[in-house]
Design a protein around this motif. Structure first.
Motif, PDB file in Angstrom:
ATOM      1  N   GLU A 117       7.034  -0.652  -1.383  1.00 36.75           N
ATOM      2  CA  GLU A 117       5.744  -0.285  -0.794  1.00 36.75           C
ATOM      3  C   GLU A 117       5.194   0.988  -1.424  1.00 36.75           C
ATOM      4  OE1 GLU A 117       5.432  -2.121   3.674  1.00 36.75           O
ATOM      5  OE2 GLU A 117       5.980  -0.019   3.500  1.00 36.75           O
ATOM      6  N   GLU A 118       6.040   1.991  -1.560  1.00 35.66           N
ATOM      7  CA  GLU A 118       5.559   3.292  -2.038  1.00 35.66           C
ATOM      8  C   GLU A 118       5.246   3.281  -3.528  1.00 35.66           C
ATOM      9  OE1 GLU A 118       8.071   6.473  -0.622  1.00 35.66           O
ATOM     10  OE2 GLU A 118       7.683   5.946   1.480  1.00 35.66           O
ATOM     11  N   THR A 119       5.893   2.408  -4.291  1.00 41.84           N
ATOM     12  CA  THR A 119       5.668   2.343  -5.736  1.00 41.84           C
ATOM     13  C   THR A 119       4.537   1.391  -6.110  1.00 41.84           C
ATOM     14  OG1 THR A 119       8.002   2.809  -6.109  1.00 41.84           O
ATOM     15  CG2 THR A 119       6.791   1.865  -7.947  1.00 41.84           C
ATOM     16  N   ASN A 120       4.436   0.278  -5.395  1.00 41.19           N
ATOM     17  CA  ASN A 120       3.487  -0.767  -5.783  1.00 41.19           C
ATOM     18  C   ASN A 120       2.312  -0.910  -4.821  1.00 41.19           C
ATOM     19  OD1 ASN A 120       5.087  -1.626  -8.043  1.00 41.19           O
ATOM     20  ND2 ASN A 120       6.484  -2.548  -6.570  1.00 41.19           N
ATOM     21  N   LEU A 121       2.616  -1.072  -3.554  1.00 45.55           N
ATOM     22  CA  LEU A 121       1.580  -1.420  -2.586  1.00 45.55           C
ATOM     23  C   LEU A 121       0.675  -0.236  -2.246  1.00 45.55           C
ATOM     24  CD1 LEU A 121       2.179  -3.862   0.254  1.00 45.55           C
ATOM     25  CD2 LEU A 121       0.924  -1.783   0.718  1.00 45.55           C
ATOM     26  N   PHE A 122       1.249   0.896  -1.882  1.00 44.81           N
ATOM     27  CA  PHE A 122       0.426   2.043  -1.457  1.00 44.81           C
ATOM     28  C   PHE A 122      -0.508   2.550  -2.554  1.00 44.81           C
ATOM     29  CE2 PHE A 122       3.617   3.481   2.071  1.00 44.81           C
ATOM     30  CZ  PHE A 122       3.270   2.376   2.829  1.00 44.81           C
ATOM     31  N   PRO A 123      -0.041   2.702  -3.804  1.00 46.13           N
ATOM     32  CA  PRO A 123      -0.981   3.155  -4.837  1.00 46.13           C
ATOM     33  C   PRO A 123      -2.147   2.177  -5.046  1.00 46.13           C
ATOM     34  CG  PRO A 123       1.274   3.488  -5.586  1.00 46.13           C
ATOM     35  CD  PRO A 123       1.349   2.672  -4.314  1.00 46.13           C
ATOM     36  N   GLY A 124      -1.855   0.882  -4.979  1.00 48.42           N
ATOM     37  CA  GLY A 124      -2.926  -0.104  -5.125  1.00 48.42           C
ATOM     38  C   GLY A 124      -3.920  -0.026  -3.987  1.00 48.42           C
ATOM     39  N   LEU A 125      -3.414   0.165  -2.785  1.00 51.31           N
ATOM     40  CA  LEU A 125      -4.296   0.273  -1.625  1.00 51.31           C
ATOM     41  C   LEU A 125      -5.144   1.541  -1.706  1.00 51.31           C
ATOM     42  CD1 LEU A 125      -4.850  -1.409   0.934  1.00 51.31           C
ATOM     43  CD2 LEU A 125      -3.305   0.145   2.149  1.00 51.31           C
ATOM     44  N   ARG A 126      -4.531   2.631  -2.155  1.00 54.36           N
ATOM     45  CA  ARG A 126      -5.266   3.894  -2.281  1.00 54.36           C
ATOM     46  C   ARG A 126      -6.409   3.763  -3.284  1.00 54.36           C
ATOM     47  NH1 ARG A 126      -3.709   8.698  -0.385  1.00 54.36           N
ATOM     48  NH2 ARG A 126      -1.490   8.274  -0.404  1.00 54.36           N
ATOM     49  N   ARG A 127      -6.173   3.018  -4.375  1.00 54.39           N
ATOM     50  CA  ARG A 127      -7.221   2.811  -5.384  1.00 54.39           C
ATOM     51  C   ARG A 127      -8.315   1.870  -4.886  1.00 54.39           C
ATOM     52  NH1 ARG A 127      -2.633   2.557  -8.705  1.00 54.39           N
ATOM     53  NH2 ARG A 127      -2.655   0.276  -8.610  1.00 54.39           N
ATOM     54  N   ALA A 128      -7.943   0.891  -4.052  1.00 58.39           N
ATOM     55  CA  ALA A 128      -8.877  -0.164  -3.652  1.00 58.39           C
ATOM     56  C   ALA A 128      -9.716   0.184  -2.425  1.00 58.39           C
ATOM     57  CB  ALA A 128      -8.105  -1.460  -3.395  1.00 58.39           C
ATOM     58  N   CYS A 129      -9.255   1.129  -1.608  1.00 59.34           N
ATOM     59  CA  CYS A 129      -9.940   1.421  -0.342  1.00 59.34           C
ATOM     60  C   CYS A 129     -10.553   2.818  -0.366  1.00 59.34           C
ATOM     61  CB  CYS A 129      -8.952   1.339   0.829  1.00 59.34           C
ATOM     62  SG  CYS A 129      -8.352  -0.318   1.148  1.00 59.34           S
ATOM     63  N   THR A 130     -11.590   2.984   0.413  1.00 55.89           N
ATOM     64  CA  THR A 130     -12.202   4.303   0.567  1.00 55.89           C
ATOM     65  C   THR A 130     -11.342   5.142   1.513  1.00 55.89           C
ATOM     66  OG1 THR A 130     -13.508   3.722   2.519  1.00 55.89           O
ATOM     67  CG2 THR A 130     -14.507   3.257   0.342  1.00 55.89           C
ATOM     68  N   PRO A 131     -11.489   6.455   1.465  1.00 55.88           N
ATOM     69  CA  PRO A 131     -10.764   7.298   2.425  1.00 55.88           C
ATOM     70  C   PRO A 131     -11.057   6.909   3.883  1.00 55.88           C
ATOM     71  CG  PRO A 131     -11.595   8.651   0.640  1.00 55.88           C
ATOM     72  CD  PRO A 131     -12.174   7.264   0.444  1.00 55.88           C
ATOM     73  N   GLN A 133     -11.788   3.911   5.020  1.00 54.34           N
ATOM     74  CA  GLN A 133     -11.051   2.677   5.317  1.00 54.34           C
ATOM     75  C   GLN A 133      -9.581   2.986   5.577  1.00 54.34           C
ATOM     76  OE1 GLN A 133     -12.297   0.673   1.662  1.00 54.34           O
ATOM     77  NE2 GLN A 133     -13.244  -0.959   2.880  1.00 54.34           N
ATOM     78  N   LEU A 134      -8.999   3.866   4.772  1.00 55.97           N
ATOM     79  CA  LEU A 134      -7.588   4.236   4.945  1.00 55.97           C
ATOM     80  C   LEU A 134      -7.378   4.971   6.267  1.00 55.97           C
ATOM     81  CD1 LEU A 134      -6.696   5.364   1.309  1.00 55.97           C
ATOM     82  CD2 LEU A 134      -6.111   3.195   2.431  1.00 55.97           C
ATOM     83  N   ASP A 135      -8.322   5.833   6.638  1.00 50.93           N
ATOM     84  CA  ASP A 135      -8.241   6.538   7.927  1.00 50.93           C
ATOM     85  C   ASP A 135      -8.331   5.550   9.089  1.00 50.93           C
ATOM     86  OD1 ASP A 135      -7.988   9.016   6.697  1.00 50.93           O
ATOM     87  OD2 ASP A 135     -10.105   9.553   6.967  1.00 50.93           O
ATOM     88  N   ASP A 136      -9.254   4.601   8.989  1.00 51.99           N
ATOM     89  CA  ASP A 136      -9.416   3.589  10.036  1.00 51.99           C
ATOM     90  C   ASP A 136      -8.137   2.756  10.178  1.00 51.99           C
ATOM     91  OD1 ASP A 136     -11.034   2.050  11.964  1.00 51.99           O
ATOM     92  OD2 ASP A 136     -10.907   0.460  10.446  1.00 51.99           O
ATOM     93  N   LEU A 137      -7.564   2.372   9.060  1.00 48.53           N
ATOM     94  CA  LEU A 137      -6.300   1.620   9.103  1.00 48.53           C
ATOM     95  C   LEU A 137      -5.190   2.458   9.729  1.00 48.53           C
ATOM     96  CD1 LEU A 137      -6.238  -0.201   5.648  1.00 48.53           C
ATOM     97  CD2 LEU A 137      -6.199  -1.285   7.905  1.00 48.53           C
ATOM     98  N   GLY A 138      -5.167   3.751   9.436  1.00 54.27           N
ATOM     99  CA  GLY A 138      -4.178   4.638  10.049  1.00 54.27           C
ATOM    100  C   GLY A 138      -4.304   4.653  11.563  1.00 54.27           C
ATOM    101  N   ASP A 139      -5.535   4.729  12.063  1.00 55.35           N
ATOM    102  CA  ASP A 139      -5.764   4.695  13.514  1.00 55.35           C
ATOM    103  C   ASP A 139      -5.293   3.372  14.111  1.00 55.35           C
ATOM    104  OD1 ASP A 139      -6.920   7.244  13.426  1.00 55.35           O
ATOM    105  OD2 ASP A 139      -8.980   6.464  13.364  1.00 55.35           O
ATOM    106  N   LYS A 140      -5.608   2.281  13.445  1.00 59.18           N
ATOM    107  CA  LYS A 140      -5.209   0.959  13.941  1.00 59.18           C
ATOM    108  C   LYS A 140      -3.689   0.807  13.957  1.00 59.18           C
ATOM    109  CE  LYS A 140      -9.435  -1.443  12.648  1.00 59.18           C
ATOM    110  NZ  LYS A 140     -10.091  -2.325  11.681  1.00 59.18           N
TER     111      LYS A 140
END
Length: 187
Positions: A117-131, A133-140
């Motif tokens: 997750e930390e090597t593959n998934l999270f970096p891809g998500l960080r590149r693909a989503c706006t801050p 969107q990432l904050d909203d997902l964190g709340d959810k």
């Protein structure tokens, strides 16, 4: 349980928390109730974390990351293996000869999952989503963890919709059982 921040910060804080619990487990010289309490604590954290990822993280991965279906499916397979191990550990006495090997298998599975997750998934998500969107997902994710089951339910469906419908009810029952038995209150 809830650390704050965007979804990546939240889930990485969970990862560090579980790693710390594993380190405490490895440092133990005996078993007994102290080990049972720590196994229960790890189980509670891993189940809540997994349910939240299944409800919100993996759907976002499927939506926003190219090849996200493949990534999400692999992570769900990891969760399934971990949940089966947790179910076996839940039934096992701490003096069972298989407890040590089973705990090692759990630690190995979780470590590989976290690394992926930390090597593959999270970096891809960080590149693909706006801050935002990432904050909203964190709340959810934080809300999902608060309502999630605390015990493994390997037969439960892992689809986001089924999980969102079934997890709060299972979580309520699990938390009631935990309250009555005192499970998860050792720390």
């Amino acid at each position: 349980m809830g650390h704050g921040g965007n979804v990546i910060d939240e889930l990485m804080a969970d990862h560090r928390e579980v790693e710390e619990m594993f380190a405490r487990m490895q440092a133990m010289t005996g078993g007994g109730q102290q080990l049972r309490d720590l196994v229960d604590e790890v189980t509670i954290e891993l189940v809540r974390h997994s349910v939240a990822e299944e409800q919100y993280l993996y759907p976002a991965v499927r939506e926003h990351i190219e090849g996200g279906d493949r990534l999400a499916d692999k992570e769900l397979e990891d969760h399934s293996r971990v949940e089966k191990i947790l179910k076996q550990l839940e039934k096992m006495s701490t003096d069972d000869a298989q407890m040590g090997p089973m705990l090692q298998q759990l630690m190995d599975e979780v470590a590989a999952h976290v690394q992926d997750e930390e090597t593959n998934l999270f970096p891809g998500l960080r590149r693909a989503c706006t801050p935002d969107q990432l904050d909203d997902l964190g709340d959810k994710v934080r809300r999902a963890k608060a309502m999630a089951p605390t015990r493994p339910h390997p037969a439960a469906p892992s689809t986001p919709m089924a999980s969102k419908v079934l997890a709060p009810g299972a979580g309520l029952v699990d938390r009631a059982r935990d309250f009555v038995t005192g499970r998860g209150k050792s720390s």
